[in-house]
Design a protein around this motif. Structure first.
Motif, mmCIF file in Angstrom:
data_model
loop_
_atom_site.group_PDB
_atom_site.id
_atom_site.type_symbol
_atom_site.label_atom_id
_atom_site.label_comp_id
_atom_site.label_asym_id
_atom_site.label_seq_id
_atom_site.Cartn_x
_atom_site.Cartn_y
_atom_site.Cartn_z
ATOM 1 N N MET A 59 37.056 30.175 74.521
ATOM 2 C CA MET A 59 35.902 31.098 74.848
ATOM 3 C C MET A 59 35.712 31.537 76.329
ATOM 4 S SD MET A 59 33.464 32.761 73.578
ATOM 5 C CE MET A 59 32.006 33.738 74.270
ATOM 6 N N THR A 60 35.730 30.140 77.095
ATOM 7 C CA THR A 60 35.685 30.274 78.480
ATOM 8 C C THR A 60 37.031 30.882 79.070
ATOM 9 O OG1 THR A 60 34.558 28.222 78.467
ATOM 10 C CG2 THR A 60 35.425 29.049 80.689
ATOM 11 N N ASN A 61 38.106 30.765 78.506
ATOM 12 C CA ASN A 61 39.255 31.349 78.844
ATOM 13 C C ASN A 61 39.484 32.814 78.654
ATOM 14 O OD1 ASN A 61 41.624 31.437 79.862
ATOM 15 N ND2 ASN A 61 42.849 30.487 78.210
ATOM 16 N N LEU A 62 38.642 33.226 77.549
ATOM 17 C CA LEU A 62 38.522 34.619 76.851
ATOM 18 C C LEU A 62 37.840 35.275 78.259
ATOM 19 C CD1 LEU A 62 39.451 36.520 74.725
ATOM 20 C CD2 LEU A 62 37.495 36.129 74.011
ATOM 21 N N LEU A 63 36.690 34.773 78.552
ATOM 22 C CA LEU A 63 35.657 35.343 79.423
ATOM 23 C C LEU A 63 36.325 35.530 80.650
ATOM 24 C CD1 LEU A 63 32.215 33.861 78.644
ATOM 25 C CD2 LEU A 63 32.806 36.353 78.349
ATOM 26 N N LEU A 64 37.128 34.470 81.315
ATOM 27 C CA LEU A 64 37.518 34.565 82.372
ATOM 28 C C LEU A 64 38.880 35.672 82.414
ATOM 29 C CD1 LEU A 64 38.046 30.969 83.412
ATOM 30 C CD2 LEU A 64 36.588 32.425 84.669
ATOM 31 N N GLU A 65 39.464 35.891 81.479
ATOM 32 C CA GLU A 65 40.582 36.920 81.402
ATOM 33 C C GLU A 65 40.005 38.179 81.429
ATOM 34 O OE1 GLU A 65 43.659 35.797 80.906
ATOM 35 O OE2 GLU A 65 44.551 38.020 81.322
ATOM 36 N N GLY A 66 38.797 38.307 80.557
ATOM 37 C CA GLY A 66 38.045 39.665 80.443
ATOM 38 C C GLY A 66 37.435 39.997 81.865
ATOM 39 N N ARG A 110 41.296 33.451 88.741
ATOM 40 C CA ARG A 110 42.543 32.891 88.203
ATOM 41 C C ARG A 110 42.784 31.697 88.490
ATOM 42 N NH1 ARG A 110 47.313 34.811 85.804
ATOM 43 N NH2 ARG A 110 46.301 36.450 85.154
ATOM 44 N N GLY A 111 42.395 31.238 89.843
ATOM 45 C CA GLY A 111 42.232 29.922 90.242
ATOM 46 C C GLY A 111 41.326 28.822 89.265
ATOM 47 N N VAL A 112 40.269 29.278 88.629
ATOM 48 C CA VAL A 112 39.143 28.495 87.905
ATOM 49 C C VAL A 112 40.263 28.323 86.739
ATOM 50 C CG1 VAL A 112 37.237 28.550 86.798
ATOM 51 C CG2 VAL A 112 37.112 28.830 89.196
ATOM 52 N N GLN A 113 40.760 29.581 86.322
ATOM 53 C CA GLN A 113 41.476 29.479 84.939
ATOM 54 C C GLN A 113 42.593 28.609 84.951
ATOM 55 O OE1 GLN A 113 43.243 33.177 83.947
ATOM 56 N NE2 GLN A 113 42.999 32.883 81.773
ATOM 57 N N GLU A 114 43.277 28.558 85.969
ATOM 58 C CA GLU A 114 44.700 27.619 86.107
ATOM 59 C C GLU A 114 43.932 26.260 86.375
ATOM 60 O OE1 GLU A 114 47.865 28.611 85.784
ATOM 61 O OE2 GLU A 114 47.437 30.496 85.362
ATOM 62 N N GLY A 115 42.875 26.028 86.971
ATOM 63 C CA GLY A 115 42.498 24.550 87.029
ATOM 64 C C GLY A 115 43.256 23.811 88.379
ATOM 65 N N ARG A 116 43.740 24.459 89.307
ATOM 66 C CA ARG A 116 44.531 23.610 90.232
ATOM 67 C C ARG A 116 43.808 24.053 91.599
ATOM 68 N NH1 ARG A 116 50.709 24.808 89.830
ATOM 69 N NH2 ARG A 116 50.401 23.446 91.583
ATOM 70 N N ALA A 117 43.662 23.093 92.546
ATOM 71 C CA ALA A 117 43.146 23.342 93.592
ATOM 72 C C ALA A 117 44.009 24.412 94.484
ATOM 73 C CB ALA A 117 42.772 22.034 94.561
ATOM 74 N N LEU A 118 45.065 24.120 94.351
ATOM 75 C CA LEU A 118 45.899 24.946 95.383
ATOM 76 C C LEU A 118 45.837 26.425 95.189
ATOM 77 C CD1 LEU A 118 48.491 24.814 97.447
ATOM 78 C CD2 LEU A 118 49.862 24.903 95.655
ATOM 79 N N TYR A 119 45.507 26.844 93.921
ATOM 80 C CA TYR A 119 45.253 28.248 94.006
ATOM 81 C C TYR A 119 43.847 29.000 94.492
ATOM 82 C CZ TYR A 119 48.741 28.628 90.038
ATOM 83 O OH TYR A 119 49.972 28.777 89.414
ATOM 84 N N LEU A 120 43.112 28.065 94.835
ATOM 85 C CA LEU A 120 41.901 28.603 95.563
ATOM 86 C C LEU A 120 42.292 28.725 97.004
ATOM 87 C CD1 LEU A 120 39.131 26.346 93.854
ATOM 88 C CD2 LEU A 120 39.787 28.987 93.531
#
Lengths: 77, 96
Positions: free
Chosen positions: B1-8, B51-61
């Motif tokens: 659900m969270t993944n779908l919302l982030l994608e949207g 996208r960084g929150v979706q991937e869950g890695r600190a390097l993306y931020l």
């Protein structure tokens, strides 16, 4: 989403090549760098995206604007 | 659900950037294009963070952080150049 970014990249690059005003070209080139960084980011290469964002969006825009400013004054004199 | 919302939300940001790109390509003056590029930078910042929150890695931020700092430098240079050009044109028009 990758295909969309590639199309936007091609349109912005063509605009920045074919435009008459140099400042508009530099602004479009900055947008090209932004979309390119997003594309690297989507393709899961965040370190390349960091380099592209730092060099492309920041330094190259400043250098291009500097070059335009220092050449336009010679043309007017 | 969270993944779908982030994608949207990412798709919503991409959809918002389309009229901004139209203004960047067709804007009559350079100030219009500069404002469009600034808005596009804000949209890209939101996209990168999502996208960084979706991937869950600190390097993306870090990408979002670095782009925001250096993009501001570029906008500052363009705005300074725009100010100089406007004052040159107004002064040249009065003197000549």
């Amino acid at each position: 989403m990758i295909l969309l970014f590639l199309v936007v990249l091609i349109v912005l690059s063509a605009y920045s090549v074919f435009t008459r005003d140099l400042l508009h070209g530099v602004i479009a080139l900055s947008a090209v760098s932004l979309v390119s960084a997003l594309l690297f980011y989507i393709l899961q290469a965040p370190d390349v995206a960091i380099t592209e964002a730092a060099v492309g969006a920041g330094v190259s825009t400043v250098v291009f604007v500097w070059a335009i400013r220092s050449t336009e004054r010679k043309k007017r004199q | 659900m969270t993944n779908l919302l982030l994608e949207g939300m990412q798709w919503v940001l991409v959809a918002f950037s389309v009229p901004t790109l139209v203004r960047l390509l067709l804007g009559p003056t350079a100030a219009d294009r500069l404002v469009a590029l600034n808005i596009l930078s804000g949209l890209a910042l939101g996209f990168l963070v999502l996208r960084g929150v979706q991937e869950g890695r600190a390097l993306y931020l870090d990408v979002a952080l670095v782009y925001d700092i250096f993009g501001f430098l570029g906008f500052l240079a363009i705005a300074r150049f725009l100010k100089d050009r406007m004052t040159d044109e107004s002064q040249g028009g009065e003197e000549e």
